[in-house]
Write an enzyme that holds these catalytic residues in place. Structure first.
Site, PDB file in Angstrom:
ATOM      1  N   ILE A 248      30.650  58.064  43.987  1.00 27.19           N
ATOM      2  CA  ILE A 248      31.622  57.960  42.898  1.00 27.19           C
ATOM      3  C   ILE A 248      31.342  58.987  41.813  1.00 27.19           C
ATOM      4  CG2 ILE A 248      30.338  56.184  41.629  1.00 27.19           C
ATOM      5  CD1 ILE A 248      34.181  56.589  42.017  1.00 27.19           C
TER       6      ILE A 248
ATOM      7  N   GLU B 142      33.582  48.580  42.138  1.00 24.98           N
ATOM      8  CA  GLU B 142      32.623  47.489  42.099  1.00 24.98           C
ATOM      9  C   GLU B 142      31.373  47.850  42.882  1.00 24.98           C
ATOM     10  OE1 GLU B 142      32.195  46.419  45.337  1.00 24.98           O
ATOM     11  OE2 GLU B 142      33.935  47.633  45.888  1.00 24.98           O
TER      12      GLU B 142
ATOM     13  N   GLY C  29      33.559  51.181  48.624  1.00 22.81           N
ATOM     14  CA  GLY C  29      33.642  50.559  47.314  1.00 22.81           C
ATOM     15  C   GLY C  29      33.358  51.583  46.229  1.00 22.81           C
ATOM     16  N   GLU C  30      32.782  51.114  45.119  1.00 18.33           N
ATOM     17  CA  GLU C  30      32.425  51.968  43.978  1.00 18.33           C
ATOM     18  C   GLU C  30      33.634  52.542  43.247  1.00 18.33           C
ATOM     19  OE1 GLU C  30      29.787  55.113  45.163  1.00 18.33           O
ATOM     20  OE2 GLU C  30      28.379  53.773  46.170  1.00 18.33           O
ATOM     21  N   GLY C  31      34.844  52.237  43.690  1.00 17.69           N
ATOM     22  CA  GLY C  31      36.027  52.907  43.156  1.00 17.69           C
ATOM     23  C   GLY C  31      36.312  54.224  43.843  1.00 17.69           C
TER      24      GLY C  31
END
Length: 336
Positions: free
Chosen positions: A103, A161, A303-305
């Site tokens: 990210i 997240e 994830g992580e955006g």
């Protein structure tokens, strides 16, 4: 914003501003004057209109884009539902701070500010197979933290997240809101084996059975079966709507976290776009239930955006075409 009760939060979820039709119409009119066949940029034209509607601007902008990653730990990992131990959540938050995660790279390339907000990582939520994941105070505290992470000066926001085991509460929330069992919604997450996947199914089903009496209330579903980072994403999505900030939703966990807003209000997620459909088993089904069409299908499940941040570049492309293309009159090109 400090929500003091579920009733206060519910009222805020029901009191949502509508988009600006006049701005969206102005964007559409300009699109029809640009040097291209009408509608030929397809989804890019729709994205420009979406930006205009929710920013309230006929000439939208992306001067201030932010990615907010919320991190939390989960008591349900005691059921053996994850391939990684919970301490990895803390370690990955440190990796974000050091600039070493995916990210970090994607946010930099997208021209987005990155903020990481850990939520009491030393105190995991309750194991929802045995008790509520969060009591009312914990849930409202996490929602309020998320709400405060979104400010009215933003032009676009992405949520991400980090939380080992959090595809299990995400699947549980999806099942609680839309029906079905653990088998219908859960996938392998970070890569559990067949035995781990079976434990995941069983944990979700146990949680649904334990909290069956509260499944009619979307907020109770989020509190009893979710996690602090998911509750924060719900609060952040609500704040974005109140502040007229358009949202790019990331993958399965973020979408599940925001889904209670759609169950409470028919247009609760109208200010959002689904950035991508992830490889996690339940995400495509969840998007269909929410009537959201993903912008990208890249087989991602990090994830992580990360998927949302990647889609920022598509939104920037839509904006550049809308604001910088010449009209037929300006270019001296004959319009049919």
């Amino acid at each position: 914003m400090a929500f003091k009760s579920l009733d206060e939060l519910r009222a805020a979820c029901l009191d949502l501003p509508a988009g600006n039709d006049a701005a969206a119409d102005a964007v559409a009119r300009r699109q029809d004057t640009l040097t291209k066949p009408r509608g030929s940029l397809g989804k890019l034209e729709e994205i420009a209109g979406w930006l205009g509607r929710w920013q309230g601007r006929k000439m939208p902008r992306l001067d201030k884009v932010k990615v907010v990653v919320f991190a939390g730990n989960h008591g349900v990992t005691a059921q053996g539902v994850s391939a990684y131990p919970s301490e990895v959540t803390v370690q990955m938050v440190a990796n974000f701070a050091a600039g070493g995660a995916a990210i970090n790279q994607l946010a930099r390339l997208a021209g987005a500010e990155l903020a990481v907000i850990p939520l009491e990582l030393e105190r995991p939520t309750g194991d929802f197979t045995q008790t509520s994941a969060m009591n009312e105070a914990d849930f409202l505290g996490a929602v309020s933290t998320g709400y405060d992470a979104v400010t009215p000066d933003l032009d676009l926001v992405c949520f991400g997240e980090m939380g080992i085991g959090n595809t299990t509460p995400a699947a549980a929330i999806a099942a609680g809101l839309f029906g079905g069992t653990g088998r219908d919604w859960a996938g392998r997450g970070t890569g559990v084996d067949d035995q781990g996947l079976s434990r995941k199914f069983a944990a979700i089903d146990a949680g649904l059975a334990r909290h069956a009496a509260s499944l009619a209330d979307p907020l109770a579903v989020a509190a009893n079966l979710g996690g602090r980072e998911l509750a924060a994403i719900l609060g952040a999505t609500l704040a974005a709507r109140h502040h007229n900030v358009p949202v790019l939703l990331d993958g399965f966990v973020v979408t599940a976290a925001a889904a209670p807003l759609a169950k409470l209000h028919a247009d609760g997620l109208a200010h959002t776009l689904s950035a991508h459909v992830s490889a996690e088993a339940g995400h495509r089904q969840l998007l269909e239930a929410l009537q959201l069409a993903p912008l990208l299908d890249m087989g991602m499940r990090l994830g992580e955006g990360s998927g949302a941040c990647l889609a920022v570049n598509l939104v920037r492309s839509a904006l550049e075409c809308h604001t910088r293309m010449a009209s037929f009159a300006e270019a001296g090109v004959t319009d049919k």
